[in-house]
Design an enzyme around this catalytic site. Structure first.
Site, short mmCIF file in Angstrom:
data_model
loop_
_atom_site.label_atom_id
_atom_site.label_comp_id
_atom_site.label_asym_id
_atom_site.label_seq_id
_atom_site.Cartn_x
_atom_site.Cartn_y
_atom_site.Cartn_z
N ASP A 186 0.87 -1.17 0.00
CA ASP A 186 0.00 0.00 0.00
C ASP A 186 0.92 1.23 0.00
O ASP A 186 2.11 1.11 0.28
CB ASP A 186 -0.89 -0.04 1.25
CG ASP A 186 -1.69 1.23 1.42
OD1 ASP A 186 -2.36 1.65 0.47
OD2 ASP A 186 -1.64 1.82 2.52
N CYS A 187 0.38 2.39 -0.31
CA CYS A 187 1.21 3.60 -0.32
C CYS A 187 0.96 4.47 0.91
O CYS A 187 1.78 4.55 1.82
CB CYS A 187 0.96 4.40 -1.60
SG CYS A 187 2.08 5.81 -1.79
#
Length: 206
Positions: free
Chosen positions: A7-8
């Site tokens: 995920d970012c």
């Protein structure tokens, strides 16, 4: 295992507080008082239009048409000034001997700005998957499944590193191995196969 899916927001970069500070500021312009900390606790990892609909219901209001545009401007400004990679992220990425990519609920422009500002962009060229382009948002597994298919990896052979419960739910629904990055949470989540407080804990385990 053959692929690590990051995920970012909140996972690679320390952005959750900044995103919700922007939301706090945007709400304050409408006379609505809340705190960034409260918003993080309530909406971490949730799709923006779901957050907006929920806030409209909670505060019995209707946001103006330019609400999202103005909010995203505030986020971009805060990113340029304050965004940093999470501690241990660069060391973890450089330790990996298997392919990796990003699968984020954010628009590509926001992902790319986050990577550029933090110097992580060189690691993820051509390896970014945005929910806005796939048409699937967490907790739906579609984004992760699309990333695995594009990277030509069986979902069962993927690790997903997430900082949100909706992200863990998506990973589990995709039949992937879920890793919960929870720097401020010592209580173990039943949704995660593995839980860490610092990215360095994953070095040598993936």
């Amino acid at each position: 295992m053959d692929l690590v899916i990051f995920d970012c927001d909140g996972t690679l970069v320390d952005s959750e507080f900044l995103c919700n500070l922007a939301m706090q500021q945007q709400l304050a312009e409408l006379g609505i008082e809340t705190s960034a900390e409260q918003l993080v606790a309530e909406y971490r990892g949730v799709k923006l239009n779901v957050i907006m609909s929920s806030l409209e219901a909670v505060f019995s209001t209707t946001f103006p048409d330019n609400f999202e545009v103005e909010y995203r401007k505030k986020v971009a400004q805060l990113f340029d000034l304050h965004l940093t990679p999470n501690q241990g992220v660069i060391e973890l990425i450089e330790s990996l001997s298997i392919p990796y990519c990003i699968a984020s609920s954010a628009p590509r422009m926001k992902i790319e700005q986050a990577l550029r500002v933090t110097g992580l962009d060189k690691y993820f060229k051509g390896k970014i998957f945005s929910a806005y382009e796939v048409g699937s948002w967490k907790p739906d597994p579609g984004l992760f499944l699309h990333a695995a298919e594009t990277m030509q990896v069986d979902p069962a052979n993927c690790y997903v590193i997430e900082d949100s419960l909706v992200g863990l739910q998506a990973a589990n629904a995709a039949q992937m191995k879920s890793v919960y990055y929870a720097p401020n949470d010592v209580e173990q989540s039943p949704l995660a196969m593995l839980q860490v407080q610092h990215m360095s804990e994953l070095i040598g385990k993936l």
